[in-house]
Design a protein around this motif. Structure first.
Motif, PDB file in Angstrom:
ATOM      1  N   MET A  44       1.167  -0.743  -0.391  1.00  0.00           N
ATOM      2  CA  MET A  44      -0.311   0.003  -0.607  1.00  0.00           C
ATOM      3  C   MET A  44       0.669   1.333   0.051  1.00  0.00           C
ATOM      4  N   LEU A  45       0.462   2.321  -0.209  1.00  0.00           N
ATOM      5  CA  LEU A  45       1.230   3.785  -0.419  1.00  0.00           C
ATOM      6  C   LEU A  45       0.176   4.539   0.514  1.00  0.00           C
ATOM      7  N   PHE A  46       0.905   5.135   1.458  1.00  0.00           N
ATOM      8  CA  PHE A  46       0.944   6.122   1.897  1.00  0.00           C
ATOM      9  C   PHE A  46       0.969   7.225   1.373  1.00  0.00           C
ATOM     10  N   LEU A  47       0.698   8.700   1.340  1.00  0.00           N
ATOM     11  CA  LEU A  47       1.025  10.027   1.351  1.00  0.00           C
ATOM     12  C   LEU A  47       0.855  10.851   2.336  1.00  0.00           C
ATOM     13  N   THR A  48       2.089  11.285   2.741  1.00  0.00           N
ATOM     14  CA  THR A  48       2.214  12.672   3.983  1.00  0.00           C
ATOM     15  C   THR A  48       1.723  14.268   3.805  1.00  0.00           C
ATOM     16  N   ASN A  49       1.613  14.893   5.114  1.00  0.00           N
ATOM     17  CA  ASN A  49       1.817  15.535   4.766  1.00  0.00           C
ATOM     18  C   ASN A  49       0.974  16.952   3.502  1.00  0.00           C
ATOM     19  N   ASP A  50       2.013  17.893   2.973  1.00  0.00           N
ATOM     20  CA  ASP A  50       1.658  18.653   1.572  1.00  0.00           C
ATOM     21  C   ASP A  50       1.507  17.243   0.589  1.00  0.00           C
ATOM     22  N   TYR A  51       2.267  16.168   0.587  1.00  0.00           N
ATOM     23  CA  TYR A  51       1.833  15.494  -0.339  1.00  0.00           C
ATOM     24  C   TYR A  51       0.359  14.513  -0.886  1.00  0.00           C
ATOM     25  N   CYS A  52      -0.299  15.441   0.143  1.00  0.00           N
ATOM     26  CA  CYS A  52      -1.575  14.001  -0.018  1.00  0.00           C
ATOM     27  C   CYS A  52      -2.292  15.503  -0.738  1.00  0.00           C
ATOM     28  N   LYS A  53      -1.789  16.026  -1.247  1.00  0.00           N
ATOM     29  CA  LYS A  53      -2.739  16.410  -2.519  1.00  0.00           C
ATOM     30  C   LYS A  53      -2.606  16.122  -3.225  1.00  0.00           C
ATOM     31  N   LYS A  54      -1.644  15.368  -3.944  1.00  0.00           N
ATOM     32  CA  LYS A  54      -0.491  15.120  -4.848  1.00  0.00           C
ATOM     33  C   LYS A  54      -2.150  13.774  -5.050  1.00  0.00           C
ATOM     34  N   GLN A  55      -2.702  12.932  -4.054  1.00  0.00           N
ATOM     35  CA  GLN A  55      -3.360  11.258  -4.185  1.00  0.00           C
ATOM     36  C   GLN A  55      -3.765  10.832  -5.275  1.00  0.00           C
ATOM     37  N   GLU A  56      -4.886  12.405  -6.184  1.00  0.00           N
ATOM     38  CA  GLU A  56      -5.403  11.072  -7.071  1.00  0.00           C
ATOM     39  C   GLU A  56      -4.439  11.209  -8.355  1.00  0.00           C
ATOM     40  N   GLN A  57      -2.952  11.319  -8.662  1.00  0.00           N
ATOM     41  CA  GLN A  57      -2.129  11.188  -8.863  1.00  0.00           C
ATOM     42  C   GLN A  57      -1.838   9.194  -8.899  1.00  0.00           C
ATOM     43  N   PHE A  58      -2.039   9.177  -7.555  1.00  0.00           N
ATOM     44  CA  PHE A  58      -1.473   7.551  -7.659  1.00  0.00           C
ATOM     45  C   PHE A  58      -2.943   6.525  -7.301  1.00  0.00           C
ATOM     46  N   LEU A  59      -4.068   7.176  -7.213  1.00  0.00           N
ATOM     47  CA  LEU A  59      -5.093   6.526  -7.048  1.00  0.00           C
ATOM     48  C   LEU A  59      -5.822   5.875  -8.851  1.00  0.00           C
ATOM     49  N   LYS A  60      -5.078   5.644  -9.400  1.00  0.00           N
ATOM     50  CA  LYS A  60      -5.725   5.176 -10.962  1.00  0.00           C
ATOM     51  C   LYS A  60      -4.281   3.876 -11.367  1.00  0.00           C
ATOM     52  N   LEU A  61      -3.430   3.871 -10.345  1.00  0.00           N
ATOM     53  CA  LEU A  61      -2.473   3.208 -10.531  1.00  0.00           C
ATOM     54  C   LEU A  61      -3.306   1.802 -11.102  1.00  0.00           C
ATOM     55  N   ASP A  62      -2.313   0.704 -12.048  1.00  0.00           N
ATOM     56  CA  ASP A  62      -2.753  -0.678 -12.130  1.00  0.00           C
ATOM     57  C   ASP A  62      -2.278  -1.202 -10.731  1.00  0.00           C
ATOM     58  N   LYS A  63      -3.265  -2.506 -10.945  1.00  0.00           N
ATOM     59  CA  LYS A  63      -2.619  -3.382  -9.759  1.00  0.00           C
ATOM     60  C   LYS A  63      -2.106  -4.434 -10.015  1.00  0.00           C
ATOM     61  N   ILE A  64      -1.352  -5.425  -9.642  1.00  0.00           N
ATOM     62  CA  ILE A  64      -1.086  -6.815  -9.872  1.00  0.00           C
ATOM     63  C   ILE A  64      -1.358  -7.768  -8.745  1.00  0.00           C
ATOM     64  N   TYR A  65      -1.807  -9.160  -8.729  1.00  0.00           N
ATOM     65  CA  TYR A  65      -2.898  -9.138  -7.971  1.00  0.00           C
ATOM     66  C   TYR A  65      -2.216 -10.940  -7.955  1.00  0.00           C
ATOM     67  N   GLU A  66      -2.361 -11.622  -6.779  1.00  0.00           N
ATOM     68  CA  GLU A  66      -2.140 -13.284  -6.778  1.00  0.00           C
ATOM     69  C   GLU A  66      -3.122 -13.514  -6.226  1.00  0.00           C
ATOM     70  N   PHE A  67      -4.497 -14.563  -6.459  1.00  0.00           N
ATOM     71  CA  PHE A  67      -4.977 -14.560  -5.852  1.00  0.00           C
ATOM     72  C   PHE A  67      -5.822 -16.448  -5.597  1.00  0.00           C
ATOM     73  N   GLU A  68      -6.273 -16.907  -4.512  1.00  0.00           N
ATOM     74  CA  GLU A  68      -6.576 -17.923  -4.544  1.00  0.00           C
ATOM     75  C   GLU A  68      -8.486 -18.173  -4.240  1.00  0.00           C
ATOM     76  N   ILE A  69      -9.130 -19.289  -5.478  1.00  0.00           N
ATOM     77  CA  ILE A  69     -10.214 -19.170  -5.675  1.00  0.00           C
ATOM     78  C   ILE A  69     -11.171 -20.945  -4.716  1.00  0.00           C
ATOM     79  N   LEU A  70     -11.308 -20.202  -3.671  1.00  0.00           N
ATOM     80  CA  LEU A  70     -12.122 -21.829  -2.842  1.00  0.00           C
ATOM     81  C   LEU A  70     -13.482 -21.844  -3.694  1.00  0.00           C
TER      82      LEU A  70
END
Length: 240
Positions: A44-70
């Motif tokens: 997970m990515l956490f932004l701190t102090n004034d960098y919180c204003k840049k959150q929108e830049q990081f919200l649409k990043l692609d993701k890679i998952y490994e997952f198991e189906i039961l």
């Protein structure tokens, strides 16, 4: 300090992690980019102090998952942290067909949000609450479940195995018992234990995949898609 990269473990919530970081590092502000379910783990990515204003830049990043189906279980949350609604002993699961089908999922889709998720929806009276609230209090019928366009870029099969119900119940109880807060733990564990007592000698298929997806894609919903296609049940056993 601007960006903090942290590993979220099973049972932790992004909010708990943010509060702990803020306290430990004596930060004025902290925000996190995206959410992971309580039963999920990963970076997970956490932004701190004034960098919180840049959150929108990081919200649409692609993701890679490994997952198991039961396979064999259906819950109201689409994962193991849910009320069991149905169970099906599946001795002849067509694994090869399922693997082939997952390749057809590559591309763009309209995906409905899971009933237990944090996206908000409003009823006709103007009450706006997250989907998990509508679901938890049996009022999901009052709203229209929202959806969004997602993109699945790749889907790779990793492994297949059969797990004994004894191994499964041990893993599920350990994960759920580590949770803090009210997630219906007592009721959920009691239902899993009841199913185990009635089916102790059974074993269930667990398939593992790796996928790259667009931001906001719910792996739990992909799993429901796969299980429904083969007229069976399936839940997220692990998401990383």
């Amino acid at each position: 300090m601007s960006i903090i990269i942290k590993q979220k473990n099973v049972s932790e919530t992004p909010g708990e992690m943010a509060n702990q970081l803020k306290k430990t590092l004596k930060l004025n502000k902290i925000s996190y980019c995206g959410k992971l379910d309580p039963m999920s783990r990963g970076i997970m990515l956490f932004l701190t102090n004034d960098y919180c204003k840049k959150q929108e830049q990081f919200l649409k990043l692609d993701k890679i998952y490994e997952f198991e189906i039961l396979f064999g279980f259906k819950t109201d949350s689409y994962d193991i942290l849910g009320i069991i609604e149905q169970m099906k002993i599946e001795n002849d699961l067509d694994i090869d067909s399922i693997i082939n089908y997952t390749q057809s999922l590559i591309g763009k889709h309209q995906q409905y949000f899971p009933p237990f998720s944090s996206i908000t929806a409003m009823n006709d009276e103007g009450l706006r609450k997250p989907l998990w609230w509508w679901s938890k209090y049996n009022r999901i019928h009052e709203i229209r479940i929202p959806y969004k366009e997602i993109n699945i870029y790749s889907m790779e099969f990793i492994s297949s195995e059969k797990k004994t119900f004894q191994d499964i119940i041990y893993t599920i109880k350990n994960k759920i018992n580590s949770l803090k807060g009210d997630f219906r733990q007592k009721e959920i564990i009691e239902l899993w234990e009841q199913k185990y007592k009635e089916n102790q000698k059974q074993s269930f298929h667990v398939l593992k995949f790796k996928t790259e997806v667009s931001s906001g894609t719910y792996i739990r919903s992909i799993i429901q898609n796969i299980a429904t296609k083969y007229n069976t049940h399936g839940v997220a056993y692990d998401i990383n």
